[in-house]
Enzyme design. Structure first.
Site, short mmCIF file in Angstrom:
data_model
loop_
_atom_site.label_atom_id
_atom_site.label_comp_id
_atom_site.label_asym_id
_atom_site.label_seq_id
_atom_site.Cartn_x
_atom_site.Cartn_y
_atom_site.Cartn_z
N THR A 1 0.82 -1.20 0.00
CA THR A 1 0.00 0.00 0.00
C THR A 1 0.86 1.25 0.00
O THR A 1 0.58 2.22 -0.72
CB THR A 1 -0.94 0.00 1.22
OG1 THR A 1 -1.80 -1.14 1.16
CG2 THR A 1 -1.78 1.27 1.27
N GLU B 1 -10.56 0.98 4.89
CA GLU B 1 -9.71 2.09 4.53
C GLU B 1 -8.42 1.58 3.87
O GLU B 1 -7.86 0.58 4.30
CB GLU B 1 -9.34 2.92 5.77
CG GLU B 1 -10.45 3.84 6.24
CD GLU B 1 -10.71 5.00 5.30
OE1 GLU B 1 -9.87 5.31 4.44
OE2 GLU B 1 -11.78 5.62 5.43
N CYS B 2 -7.97 2.31 2.85
CA CYS B 2 -6.71 1.97 2.21
C CYS B 2 -5.52 2.61 2.93
O CYS B 2 -4.38 2.25 2.68
CB CYS B 2 -6.71 2.42 0.75
SG CYS B 2 -6.83 4.23 0.58
N GLY B 3 -5.81 3.59 3.78
CA GLY B 3 -4.76 4.25 4.53
C GLY B 3 -4.53 5.70 4.13
O GLY B 3 -3.96 6.47 4.90
N THR C 1 -5.36 -2.07 -2.80
CA THR C 1 -4.87 -1.74 -1.46
C THR C 1 -5.96 -1.90 -0.40
O THR C 1 -5.65 -1.99 0.79
CB THR C 1 -4.33 -0.30 -1.41
OG1 THR C 1 -5.41 0.62 -1.62
CG2 THR C 1 -3.25 -0.09 -2.45
#
Length: 217
Positions: free
Chosen positions: A125, A210-212, A203
């Site tokens: 990610t 959430e992907c971050g 991701t």
């Protein structure tokens, strides 16, 4: 009055709570307000479903606004075609940020996309999304960031306000936070905008995760 970090204070200070109360559910009004701050702005996109809405709203207020796309290299063919179509139709000032390694290079060395429970997923990610976005922020140096995130996407986003100020002073504007899929569909129909449902984010791995990006920024 909510304090605005000194990094973004200038002659146009504003009351965060008042703006959210007055314009939080007026998407185009919120866009026009943020553009009216006359600060460098960007709008990010991943060309997922209904992304044409935020792109149309922001570019009608500022046609040359930089449109930042972190192309992770794992998008579907339909997503790439959609990106080209929207870019042509709206004459987007598109800025594409790619990972430092190609997908072919990464997979030759490390294999397929790591699963969510794989310890390597966080590094994946970081490489395909977070590092390119950090580079985009450094190169475009925005003070206003338009994003199409919605409260229904994840539990984290459900707690957000339409306008917030990040610790580094970046003003984050989410005009569509309270919109439903029906609202977005009707906007696309009213303005003749294309759409794309063949979208995958490697991701995230699953919906409502959430992907971050919006946690890190």
């Amino acid at each position: 009055m909510n304090a605005i970090p000194s990094q973004v204070q200038n002659s146009t200070a504003f009351d965060l709570a008042e703006v959210n109360a007055r314009l939080g559910r007026n998407a185009q009004g919120l866009v026009d307000w943020a553009i009216g701050l006359h600060r460098p702005a960007i709008v990010t996109t991943n060309f997922r479903p209904f992304e044409a809405v935020i792109l149309h709203m922001v570019t009608r207020a500022q046609p040359d606004v930089p449109v930042v796309w972190m192309d992770n290299g794992y998008n579907t063919e339909a997503t790439y075609r959609f990106a080209d179509e929207v870019t042509r139709q709206l004459k987007l000032n598109l800025k594409i940020y790619l990972p430092l390694r190609s997908r072919a290079h990464r997979e030759a060395v490390e294999g397929p996309t790591p699963a969510l429970d794989d310890p390597r997923h966080a590094a994946f990610t970081e490489e395909v999304k977070l590092e390119p976005f950090t580079r985009a922020l450094r190169e475009t140096a925005p003070q206003v960031w338009f994003t199409a995130l919605r409260a229904t996407d994840t539990a984290v986003r459900a707690q957000m306000e339409p306008v917030s100020v990040n610790p580094d002073g970046l003003i984050k504007v989410a005009p569509l936070l309270h919109w439903s899929s029906k609202d977005l569909h009707e906007y696309c129909q009213a303005h003749g905008l294309p759409n794309n449902f063949d979208y995958v984010d490697p991701t995230k791995g699953e919906d409502n995760r959430e992907c971050g990006l919006h946690i890190a920024h």
